[in-house]
Design an enzyme around this catalytic site. Structure first.
Site, short mmCIF file in Angstrom:
data_model
loop_
_atom_site.label_atom_id
_atom_site.label_comp_id
_atom_site.label_asym_id
_atom_site.label_seq_id
_atom_site.Cartn_x
_atom_site.Cartn_y
_atom_site.Cartn_z
CG ASP A 93 -3.19 1.75 -14.26
OD1 ASP A 93 -2.01 1.54 -14.55
OD2 ASP A 93 -3.83 2.75 -14.66
CG ASN A 153 -5.03 7.88 -4.50
OD1 ASN A 153 -4.99 8.61 -5.50
ND2 ASN A 153 -5.47 8.32 -3.34
CB VAL A 230 2.22 18.63 1.16
CG1 VAL A 230 2.62 20.05 1.55
CG2 VAL A 230 0.84 18.29 1.72
CD GLU A 250 -8.91 18.38 -3.92
OE1 GLU A 250 -8.65 17.95 -2.77
OE2 GLU A 250 -9.90 19.08 -4.16
CB CYS A 284 -5.75 12.12 -0.17
SG CYS A 284 -7.39 12.22 -0.89
N GLY A 457 -4.16 21.90 0.78
CA GLY A 457 -4.51 22.46 -0.52
C GLY A 457 -5.64 23.45 -0.50
CD GLU A 461 -10.42 17.48 -7.75
OE1 GLU A 461 -10.16 16.47 -7.08
OE2 GLU A 461 -9.97 17.68 -8.90
P1 NAD Z 1 3.18 12.94 -6.13
O1 NAD Z 1 3.09 14.28 -5.54
O2 NAD Z 1 4.47 12.22 -6.09
O3 NAD Z 1 2.79 12.98 -7.68
C1 NAD Z 1 1.53 13.49 -8.10
C2 NAD Z 1 1.61 13.84 -9.58
O4 NAD Z 1 2.42 15.00 -9.75
C3 NAD Z 1 2.23 12.76 -10.47
O5 NAD Z 1 1.50 12.71 -11.67
C4 NAD Z 1 3.65 13.28 -10.70
O6 NAD Z 1 4.22 12.84 -11.91
C5 NAD Z 1 3.40 14.77 -10.74
N1 NAD Z 1 4.56 15.61 -10.42
C6 NAD Z 1 5.58 15.34 -9.58
N2 NAD Z 1 6.42 16.41 -9.49
C7 NAD Z 1 5.90 17.37 -10.29
C8 NAD Z 1 6.28 18.71 -10.61
N3 NAD Z 1 7.37 19.27 -10.09
N4 NAD Z 1 5.50 19.41 -11.45
C9 NAD Z 1 4.37 18.88 -11.98
N5 NAD Z 1 3.96 17.62 -11.71
C10 NAD Z 1 4.72 16.87 -10.88
O7 NAD Z 1 2.01 12.11 -5.44
P2 NAD Z 1 1.67 10.54 -5.57
O8 NAD Z 1 2.73 9.81 -4.84
O9 NAD Z 1 1.38 10.22 -6.99
O10 NAD Z 1 0.28 10.46 -4.79
C11 NAD Z 1 0.19 10.36 -3.41
C12 NAD Z 1 -0.12 11.70 -2.79
O11 NAD Z 1 -1.28 12.26 -3.38
C13 NAD Z 1 -0.41 11.60 -1.32
O12 NAD Z 1 0.21 12.65 -0.63
C14 NAD Z 1 -1.91 11.76 -1.26
O13 NAD Z 1 -2.40 12.23 -0.03
C15 NAD Z 1 -2.17 12.69 -2.37
N6 NAD Z 1 -3.56 12.59 -2.83
C16 NAD Z 1 -4.44 13.62 -2.57
C17 NAD Z 1 -5.76 13.52 -2.95
C18 NAD Z 1 -6.75 14.63 -2.67
O14 NAD Z 1 -7.78 14.68 -3.32
N7 NAD Z 1 -6.49 15.53 -1.75
C19 NAD Z 1 -6.21 12.37 -3.60
C20 NAD Z 1 -5.30 11.36 -3.85
C21 NAD Z 1 -3.97 11.47 -3.45
#
Ligand code: NAD
Length: 487
Positions: A93, A153, A230, A250, A284, A457, A461
């Site tokens: 995956d 991730n 963000v 998060e 993250c 955020g 968790e």
């Molecule tokens: P992303 O924000 O593009 O997507 C995250 C999720 O949100 C996906 O499932 C996506 O389909 C969904 N999504 C997108 N737009 C939406 C909307 N308008 N309404 C509802 N859902 C929506 O992030 P990504 O590229 O999948 O992941 C990377 C990011 O995640 C990085 O910024 C990373 O730092 C962050 N992250 C944070 C943590 C933490 O615990 N703080 C952990 C892992 C990743």
């Protein structure tokens, strides 16, 4: 296709398909091969999932916390028994090496199910408030239908980190994995059913940024827990605020890792490498701004370069591989773009910066990369790259480095390496972040709260603190005598 699931969604205890939804292709990042083809949820699928969750909550919330916990603990045992199979799926995956997934992914998901299964019986108690003759009590009640939205991730870990506390507290969940990594959550849904979870308590729907809003704005949804970037967090929080829904966010980071000149240098380098290269840098909480005190800069950089160049990159299914590809072609383009900006803005490329020669041409690989002489204003020091790119910045003294470390919109995490323990505590005390480490980096056991501040955020968790974000207090005033009314 080697990882094709039975169907795209898992609702009310069974696999469900609706081919009217947009096609989602799951790609193995090491080869570019399509390994599964799924469909995004249509509005009808979203409706079905939320309705099934809502129905199931009545029975689930009426069970004793001990009985709910038992189901979660059984699921944890099954995840551990199937660790190899689940880890291989996680590797397909995400492209993360099996060396990592076998110790960090299903196992941390299982830890979460075990932990919340274990504390369900004791951590949900209310309180008794004596008021003279009268008295009051509080109850901790579940919120109802919770939506979990995941990033790509740590797909299985994120799924369990959200489901375990939500379910332990008597909520039900509709979980939407990232469209980039749709596979692991379906297996967790299967395992929960096998462990005895009533149908409908945990549902999985697939979808992208168009599907997420359908879940967030659904009137029967009480809470959204998002792991993502963000900008997505801002959109989800704004939509949820319109309906007074609870949220846990998060989000991303650009965390500082500060190395003082009295630190154990090998440990500090090890911490910095783990905090930049683990999961090919797609973590993250990574300490991507490594502040190194000037006196040890040369020694730090020369050892770091030597160790970085020894990292074994290659086939993620080979147990010897230490670093796999990035999750997608798009992510690789983004990371290479940042490397270009680093070079253009005058940072010194110490090692890496390109695509490794000795790996499959179709995989989304990049070399582990270190930039030195990075200054605070450079793009690579300000923006989250989410790839294996470490920025090393120099500093002279403690007050200066604290000020510079805090000069960011993010506040997810941070770390300090030093032999002086008073200084360690003094510094972490002043760092504006939710999660901090002293003389190590990125360890997140389930017993410890995890989460961010500032733009990274809110909500937490893991640990008992997570239950506060999946419950609300109900207060009951009990009169023991007649009502004394002045009229
Ligand atoms: P992303 O924000 O593009 O997507 C995250 C999720 O949100 C996906 O499932 C996506 O389909 C969904 N999504 C997108 N737009 C939406 C909307 N308008 N309404 C509802 N859902 C929506 O992030 P990504 O590229 O999948 O992941 C990377 C990011 O995640 C990085 O910024 C990373 O730092 C962050 N992250 C944070 C943590 C933490 O615990 N703080 C952990 C892992 C990743």
């Amino acid at each position: 296709m080697r990882a094709q699931p039975v169907a795209s969604h898992f609702i009310d205890g069974e696999y469900v398909e609706d081919t009217a939804g947009t096609v989602i292709e799951s790609v193995y990042p090491a080869t570019g091969e399509v390994i599964a083809r799924l469909h995004a949820a249509t509005p009808a699928i979203v409706e079905k999932a939320v309705a099934s969750a809502r129905r199931a909550q009545v029975e689930w919330a009426a069970m004793s916390p001990t009985a709910r916990g038992r189901v979660l603990r059984r699921a944890a045992d099954i995840m551990r028994e199937r660790n190899r199979e689940l880890s291989e799926l996680e590797t397909l995956d995400t492209g993360k090496p099996i060396q990592e997934t076998i110790v960090a992914d299903p196992t941390s998901g299982a830890d979460s199910l075990e932990f919340f299964g274990g504390i369900a019986a004791t951590a949900l108690n209310g309180s008794h408030i004596p008021l003279g003759g009268d008295w009051a009590y509080t109850k901790r009640v579940p919120l109802g239908v919770c939506v979990g939205i995941g990033a790509w991730n740590y797909p299985q870990q994120i799924c369990c980190w959200k489901a375990a506390p939500a379910l332990a507290a008597g909520n039900v969940m509709v979980f939407k994995p990232s469209e980039t990594t749709p596979l692991g959550a379906l297996k967790i849904a299967e395992i929960l059913i096998e462990a005895g979870l009533p149908k409908g308590v945990f549902n999985v729907v697939q979808g992208d940024r168009k599907t997420g809003p359908l879940l967030v704005s659904h009137p029967d949804v009480a809470k959204i827990s998002l792991t993502g970037s963000v900008p997505t967090g801002r959109k989800v929080a704004a939509a949820a605020a319109g309906q007074m829904k609870h949220v846990t966010m998060e989000l991303g980071g650009k965390s500082p890792l500060i190395v003082f000149d009295d630190a154990d240098i090998d440990s500090a380098i090890g911490g910095a490498m783990l905090g930049n290269f683990y999961s090919t840098g797609q973590v993250c909480s990574n300490g991507t701004r490594v502040f190194v005190q000037k006196r040890i800069k040369d020694q730090f950089l020369s050892h770091l370069k030597e160790r970085t160049e020894k990292i074994v990159i290659g086939d993620p299914m080979d147990e010897r591989t230490q670093m796999g590809p990035l999750v997608s072609r798009e992510q690789r383009e983004k990371v290479l773009d940042y490397v270009e900006k680093g070079n253009a803005e005058g940072a010194t490329l110490v090692t890496g910066g390109g695509i490794p020669n000795d790996v499959s041409g179709e995989g989304f690989y990049v070399q582990p990369t270190v930039f030195a002489d990075v200054t605070d204003g450079m793009t690579i020091a300000r923006e989250e790259i989410f790839g294996p790119v470490m920025c090393v910045l120099d500093f002279d003294d403690e007050a200066e480095v604290i000020k510079r470390a805090n000069a960011t919109e993010f506040g997810l995490s941070g770390g300090v390496f030093t032999a002086d323990l008073s200084r360690a505590h003094r510094v972490v005390d002043q760092l504006q972040a939710g999660t901090l480490w002293i003389n190590t980096y990125n360890l997140c056991p389930v017993e410890v709260p995890f989460g961010g501040s500032k733009q990274s955020g809110f909500g937490r968790e893991n640990s008992a603190a997570a239950l506060e974000h999946y419950t609300e207090l109900k207060t009951v005033y009990v009169a023991m005598g007649p009502v004394e009314a002045p009229y």
